[in-house]
Design a protein around this motif. Structure first.
Motif, PDB file in Angstrom:
ATOM      1  N   VAL A   1     126.397  61.493  81.720  1.00 48.27           N
ATOM      2  CA  VAL A   1     126.633  61.780  82.579  1.00 48.27           C
ATOM      3  C   VAL A   1     128.001  62.424  82.620  1.00 48.27           C
ATOM      4  N   GLY A   2     128.257  63.715  82.618  1.00 41.57           N
ATOM      5  CA  GLY A   2     129.390  64.493  82.197  1.00 41.57           C
ATOM      6  C   GLY A   2     129.308  65.815  83.077  1.00 41.57           C
ATOM      7  N   GLY A   3     130.350  66.610  82.454  1.00 36.80           N
ATOM      8  CA  GLY A   3     130.536  67.929  83.066  1.00 36.80           C
ATOM      9  C   GLY A   3     129.289  68.746  83.199  1.00 36.80           C
ATOM     10  N   ARG A   4     129.603  69.812  84.230  1.00 36.78           N
ATOM     11  CA  ARG A   4     128.490  70.859  84.386  1.00 36.78           C
ATOM     12  C   ARG A   4     128.667  72.196  83.674  1.00 36.78           C
ATOM     13  N   VAL A   5     130.172  72.374  83.341  1.00 35.25           N
ATOM     14  CA  VAL A   5     130.421  73.423  82.419  1.00 35.25           C
ATOM     15  C   VAL A   5     130.961  72.981  81.189  1.00 35.25           C
ATOM     16  N   GLY A   6     130.422  73.486  80.096  1.00 34.18           N
ATOM     17  CA  GLY A   6     130.524  73.107  78.704  1.00 34.18           C
ATOM     18  C   GLY A   6     131.990  73.230  78.124  1.00 34.18           C
ATOM     19  N   HIS A   7     132.619  74.087  78.893  1.00 34.03           N
ATOM     20  CA  HIS A   7     134.135  74.368  78.334  1.00 34.03           C
ATOM     21  C   HIS A   7     135.106  73.272  78.989  1.00 34.03           C
ATOM     22  N   VAL A   8     134.807  72.512  79.882  1.00 34.77           N
ATOM     23  CA  VAL A   8     135.606  71.289  80.468  1.00 34.77           C
ATOM     24  C   VAL A   8     135.745  70.397  79.690  1.00 34.77           C
ATOM     25  N   GLY A   9     136.927  69.722  79.610  1.00 31.90           N
ATOM     26  CA  GLY A   9     137.354  68.586  78.479  1.00 31.90           C
ATOM     27  C   GLY A   9     137.006  67.085  79.229  1.00 31.90           C
TER      28      GLY A   9
ATOM     29  N   TYR B   1     123.847  64.573  87.049  1.00 35.03           N
ATOM     30  CA  TYR B   1     123.139  63.241  87.090  1.00 35.03           C
ATOM     31  C   TYR B   1     123.752  62.610  88.332  1.00 35.03           C
ATOM     32  N   SER B   2     124.677  62.863  88.930  1.00 35.61           N
ATOM     33  CA  SER B   2     125.510  62.043  89.746  1.00 35.61           C
ATOM     34  C   SER B   2     124.628  61.295  90.879  1.00 35.61           C
ATOM     35  N   SER B   3     123.570  62.009  91.446  1.00 34.73           N
ATOM     36  CA  SER B   3     122.570  61.168  92.456  1.00 34.73           C
ATOM     37  C   SER B   3     122.084  59.988  91.845  1.00 34.73           C
ATOM     38  N   GLN B   4     121.823  60.046  90.496  1.00 38.68           N
ATOM     39  CA  GLN B   4     121.049  59.300  89.876  1.00 38.68           C
ATOM     40  C   GLN B   4     122.152  57.882  89.208  1.00 38.68           C
ATOM     41  N   TYR B   5     123.290  58.672  88.697  1.00 39.23           N
ATOM     42  CA  TYR B   5     124.078  57.499  88.106  1.00 39.23           C
ATOM     43  C   TYR B   5     125.606  57.490  88.554  1.00 39.23           C
ATOM     44  N   GLY B   6     125.775  58.224  89.790  1.00 37.52           N
ATOM     45  CA  GLY B   6     127.299  57.946  90.348  1.00 37.52           C
ATOM     46  C   GLY B   6     128.241  59.161  89.642  1.00 37.52           C
ATOM     47  N   PHE B   7     129.626  58.716  89.807  1.00 32.98           N
ATOM     48  CA  PHE B   7     130.474  59.484  89.150  1.00 32.98           C
ATOM     49  C   PHE B   7     130.451  59.358  87.642  1.00 32.98           C
ATOM     50  N   ALA B   8     130.710  60.426  86.948  1.00 35.85           N
ATOM     51  CA  ALA B   8     130.623  60.227  85.457  1.00 35.85           C
ATOM     52  C   ALA B   8     131.594  59.129  85.091  1.00 35.85           C
TER      53      ALA B   8
ATOM     54  N   ALA C   1     141.251  50.982  87.334  1.00 35.39           N
ATOM     55  CA  ALA C   1     142.172  52.005  87.596  1.00 35.39           C
ATOM     56  C   ALA C   1     142.055  53.450  86.784  1.00 35.39           C
ATOM     57  N   LEU C   2     141.267  53.519  85.672  1.00 32.93           N
ATOM     58  CA  LEU C   2     141.152  54.583  84.890  1.00 32.93           C
ATOM     59  C   LEU C   2     139.770  55.438  85.417  1.00 32.93           C
ATOM     60  N   ARG C   3     138.962  54.832  86.243  1.00 28.08           N
ATOM     61  CA  ARG C   3     137.867  55.414  86.732  1.00 28.08           C
ATOM     62  C   ARG C   3     138.020  56.203  88.142  1.00 28.08           C
ATOM     63  N   GLY C   4     139.178  57.053  87.953  1.00 28.45           N
ATOM     64  CA  GLY C   4     139.596  58.071  89.115  1.00 28.45           C
ATOM     65  C   GLY C   4     141.116  57.816  89.447  1.00 28.45           C
TER      66      GLY C   4
END
Length: 505
Positions: A158-166, A179-186, A217-220
């Protein structure tokens, strides 16, 4: 472990007086660079070297964030990062950390010659667990690397929709995924963080261990707490998916906006496997507007109804690349649509899902771009409506929670991102002023009609937008307390100035 942390803090505090004198008399960043170059000469780059030139320009998406640090340090592992953080702390050196380099705000992933750039270029671990349920990912990876690595196993993340994004920037800000509607935030799909605390201590944080507060805390919560040197992510079975981009012309604007509204209100909530990225692109100098939609369906079998509002006979696209392929192949093919080296600017907006709200936002944006920026050479502006469902938001509570605390009862939402692209540095101030003005006008119209929503998505925000102020008050206070607990000397607030800081919210 807590005792070791306290001992380390005492040691740091006791040597601060001496190190302060040395750092201030010579220049902390000079001492830091000299120390790093002495210890790790092959991984420390000075101005004029090929490594320095590469690290300060090539990996970045936007030319507005090219930087001129005193030196660049490229650690190979968490131990190297720990040594660097200790060095920066003891020399009072400011520093920046660059993951993928996709955030276009100057100073957020780069720094001038008053500091050091810590590059994650070589922190590129990719390791699949024996049972294939998790994948360990270093912060030097981009999402295209993660998807390409998992592709042979018929898996995705569950990750980014643009390949270049880190990887790190997306996850520390929450992260919207196909995939967020199935699994939430990345970030809801991270099961463990390895990170370096401000003391230099290397720890692992999970939802159930002694660092569970830091895990939350790290989840956002951004970069105020530690430097993450490895993310362990859940994998998902997703070999091939239906995905591609449909394009529509200006004459189809009304039907397109109808489709955006209907998908956000009814389509996405009805089928969590479906996702879209509806984007409106304006080219004011040519008086041209183009309407596109990236469509995604997580199944080997296409849905006959998920995108009925974006297909014939209701809305016939001019072109449509929607097909069965891997997510890896898709991001590889679409990365060229976001070329490197141009000048970029973001702003974020948030609203409830309402047809009038969609129209208001569209009309103000298009009119504002035309009236304020039509004479700016090579100017392209876009606004994207990102549907956010209740299913999306409910996943967080199942996996340890997150600090965003979005009000699920008011879902669905549109989280919108405005993006401006141009080429001439002389137009920077003009474009940014227009971005502020257009965003303020849209926000005012949304608020006047009770369409506005509180939450602001960090990863799409522009400079000065009050991201943490959009979190629930109790969550922000908890973030502040966690920051104080793990970084009482404010190393990751004052010495690492880039990014949104919970201490300053």
């Amino acid at each position: 472990m807590q005792r070791l942390t306290k001992i380390a803090l005492l040691l740091f505090t006791s040597v601060f007086a001496v190190e302060n004198v040395v750092a201030r008399s010579i220049g902390g960043e000079d001492v830091a660079c000299a120390t790093l170059r002495l210890r790790y000469p092959s991984f420390t780059f000075l101005p004029g070297s090929a490594g320095y030139t590469y690290e300060t320009t090539t990996p970045y998406w936007s030319a507005t964030v090219y930087s001129t640090p005193k030196c660049v340090f490229v650690p190979q592992n968490a131990q190297h990062v720990s040594f660097a953080i200790t060095t920066f702390t003891l020399t009072l050196s400011k520093f920046a950390v660059r993951g993928g380099g996709h955030m276009p705000i100057p100073g957020y992933n780069g720094i001038n010659d008053s500091g050091v750039l810590l590059s994650s270029s070589n922190l590129t671990t990719l390791s699949l667990a024996k049972d294939k349920s998790t994948v360990s990912v270093g912060p030097g990876n981009r999402w295209r690397d993660v998807y390409a690595y998992l592709k042979p196993s018929g898996l995705a993340a569950v990750g980014g929709r643009v390949g270049h994004v880190g990887v790190p920037g997306l996850l520390l800000g929450g992260g919207i995924s196909f995939y967020s509607s199935q699994y939430g935030f990345a970030s809801d799909n991270v099961v463990k963080y390895q990170c370096v605390l401000a003391t230099g201590l290397i720890i692992e944080a999970t939802a159930t261990n002694a660092y569970s507060d830091l895990f939350w805390a790290l989840r956002g919560g951004g970069n105020s707490f530690c430097i993450v040197t490895r993310f362990d992510l859940k994998t998902i079975a997703s070999s091939n998916v239906w995905v591609g981009i449909a394009q529509f012309d200006q004459s189809q604007a009304a039907g397109y906006l109808d489709g955006v509204y209907n998908f956000g209100k009814y389509g996405a909530p009805a089928d969590p496997k479906a996702a879209i990225i509806p984007t409106i692109l304006a080219f004011p100098s040519a008086n041209l507007t183009i309407y596109v939609a990236a469509k995604f369906y997580d199944s080997l079998e296409d849905s006959p109804s998920a995108f009925k509002n974006f297909t014939a006979p209701k809305l016939a696209p001019v072109v449509d690349s929607y097909s069965l392929q891997s997510i890896s192949d898709y991001v590889a093919s679409t990365d060229p649509l976001q070329p490197l080296g141009l000048r970029q600017e973001f702003r974020t907006l948030s609203s409830v899902v309402d047809r009038e709200a969609v129209q208001l936002t569209h009309d103000i944006f298009i009119a504002g771009v035309a009236s304020k920026l039509s004479s700016v050479a090579n100017l392209q502006a876009s606004i994207t409506f990102q549907p956010v469902t209740k299913d999306f938001l409910l996943h967080s509570s199942k996996t340890g929670g997150n600090p965003q605390g979005v009000d699920v009862s008011k879902a669905p939402f549109f989280w919108m991102v405005e993006n401006w692209t141009w080429t001439d540095p002389n137009d920077d101030a003009r474009v940014r002023a227009a971005a502020d003005s257009i965003t303020a006008e849209i926000n005012s119209a949304l608020a006047a009609n009770t369409f506005g929503a509180k939450y602001l998505y960090m990863n799409d925000a522009g400079p000065g937008q009050p991201v943490f102020q959009s979190y629930p008050t109790e969550n922000l206070q908890r973030l502040k307390a966690i920051r104080t607990k793990y970084d009482p000397l404010k190393v990751y607030t004052n010495l690492l100035p880039g990014g949104w800081k919970v201490a300053n919210a």
